[in-house]
Design a protein around this motif. Structure first.
Motif, PDB file in Angstrom:
ATOM      1  N   UNK A 158       0.850  -1.186   0.000  1.00  0.00           N
ATOM      2  CA  UNK A 158       0.000   0.000   0.000  1.00  0.00           C
ATOM      3  C   UNK A 158       0.891   1.244   0.000  1.00  0.00           C
ATOM      4  N   UNK A 159       0.676   2.131  -0.978  1.00  0.00           N
ATOM      5  CA  UNK A 159       1.459   3.361  -1.077  1.00  0.00           C
ATOM      6  C   UNK A 159       0.531   4.564  -1.222  1.00  0.00           C
ATOM      7  N   UNK A 160       1.059   5.737  -0.877  1.00  0.00           N
ATOM      8  CA  UNK A 160       0.310   6.985  -0.974  1.00  0.00           C
ATOM      9  C   UNK A 160       0.788   7.784  -2.178  1.00  0.00           C
ATOM     10  N   UNK A 161      -0.171   8.309  -2.945  1.00  0.00           N
ATOM     11  CA  UNK A 161       0.186   9.063  -4.152  1.00  0.00           C
ATOM     12  C   UNK A 161       1.055  10.276  -3.829  1.00  0.00           C
ATOM     13  N   UNK A 162       0.767  10.953  -2.722  1.00  0.00           N
ATOM     14  CA  UNK A 162       1.454  12.203  -2.382  1.00  0.00           C
ATOM     15  C   UNK A 162       2.513  12.005  -1.298  1.00  0.00           C
ATOM     16  N   UNK A 163       3.059  10.804  -1.202  1.00  0.00           N
ATOM     17  CA  UNK A 163       4.080  10.504  -0.193  1.00  0.00           C
ATOM     18  C   UNK A 163       5.356  11.275  -0.530  1.00  0.00           C
ATOM     19  N   UNK A 164       5.760  12.172   0.366  1.00  0.00           N
ATOM     20  CA  UNK A 164       6.944  12.990   0.117  1.00  0.00           C
ATOM     21  C   UNK A 164       8.239  12.202   0.206  1.00  0.00           C
ATOM     22  N   UNK A 165       8.194  11.018   0.821  1.00  0.00           N
ATOM     23  CA  UNK A 165       9.412  10.229   0.996  1.00  0.00           C
ATOM     24  C   UNK A 165       9.481   9.004   0.084  1.00  0.00           C
ATOM     25  N   UNK A 166       8.357   8.660  -0.560  1.00  0.00           N
ATOM     26  CA  UNK A 166       8.335   7.533  -1.489  1.00  0.00           C
ATOM     27  C   UNK A 166       7.717   8.011  -2.799  1.00  0.00           C
TER      28      UNK A 166
END
Length: 222
Positions: A158-166
Motif C-alpha cells: 500500500x502506497x500513498x500518491x502524495x508521499x513525500x518520501x516515497x
C-alpha cells in the motif's frame, strides 16, 4: 487485553513485545512498528487485528539500541526515530520478527504486516525468512532499494500518491521488479495515512487499506 512479553532472538538478544488476541487463534500476525516504537498507535493496530480473531505480536525493534521507546509524531519525534533506526544493526529487525513469529501459537498460519519502516521490514519478512504465509506492507520506504529480492510468500503493498518520501517512480520500479505483488496506490494520500495520530491520516484510505489487508490475510491464512 494486550500485554508486554519478552522474546529472545536467535542471536541471544532479548527484546520486549506487545501481544494481543486469542491464544488459540488459527491465524496470527507479527505487527511491525513505524520509526516511533511500539507506541499507543501500534498497540491500537494490534487491538484491531485481535478483534478480528488474530493472535498478534509487535516486537520492539528499537530494543537493540534503546529500550522502552514510545514516540509521538512531532518533528522532534521524527528526528529521534530516524536516528534510532539508523543505529539498529542491519540484521536485527529480521532476527526480531523471526523471534516474534516463533512465539505465535503453534499451528497457526502466520502473516506479517508493517507500517513505514515496518512496511520495509514486512517485505524482508517475505524475502529474508520463511516464517510467514503472507505479508502486507504499508508505505515502506526501503522496499524500492531491495525490490529485486525474491519473496517466498504472497505480498501486498500500500502506497500513498502524495508521499513525500516515497515517489511514485519508486512504486513503478517495484511494480516492474515484482509483477506478482499486489500493489495499491491511494490517490491524494500522504505518507502515514493509516495512522490516526498523524496529521496525514486519511480515514477513508486507511479503512480501504485495512479492508484489503484483512481480505488478503483471510485468503492466504485461511
Amino acid at each position: 487485553m494486550g500485554e508486554t512479553i519478552t522474546l529472545t532472538a536467535s542471536d541471544g538478544h532479548t527484546l520486549s513485545a506487545w501481544q494481543d488476541g486469542p491464544q488459540d487463534a488459527s491465524r496470527a500476525l507479527v505487527v511491525v512498528q513505524e520509526i516511533f516504537g511500539v507506541n499507543r498507535h501500534i498497540r491500537n493496530v494490534c487491538a484491531r487485528f485481535a478483534a478480528q480473531g488474530y493472535r498478534v505480536i509487535a516486537p520492539a525493534l528499537f530494543d537493540r539500541v534503546q529500550r522502552g521507546v514510545e514516540l509521538g509524531y512531532t518533528a522532534d519525534d521524527v528526528a529521534t526515530g530516524r536516528a534510532l533506526r539508523a543505529k539498529v544493526p542491519e540484521a536485527g529487525p529480521v532476527l526480531d520478527i523471526e523471534a516474534a513469529a516463533a512465539a505465535l501459537p503453534a499451528g497457526a498460519k502466520r502473516g506479517i504486516v508493517g507500517y513505514c519502516w515496518g512496511g520495509t521490514v514486512a517485505w524482508w519478512g517475505a524475502t529474508r525468512t520463511r516464517s510467514f504465509a503472507a505479508s502486507s506492507c504499508w508505505y515502506g520506504g526501503g522496499i524500492a532499494a531491495t525490490r529485486t529480492e525474491t519473496p517466498t510468500c504472497p505480498v501486498q503493498m500500500h502506497f500513498a500518491e502524495k508521499d513525500a518520501s516515497i515517489p511514485l517512480s519508486d512504486v513503478e520500479l517495484i511494480r516492474a521488479a515484482q509483477p506478482g505483488v499486489e500493489i495499491f496506490v491511494y490517490a491524494g494520500a500522504q505518507h502515514g495515512f493509516g495512522c490516526d495520530e498523524r496529521a496525514s491520516f486519511s480515514r477513508a484510505d486507511a479503512e480501504l487499506a485495512q479492508e484489503r489487508t484483512l481480505a488478503f490475510f483471510a485468503k492466504h491464512l485461511g
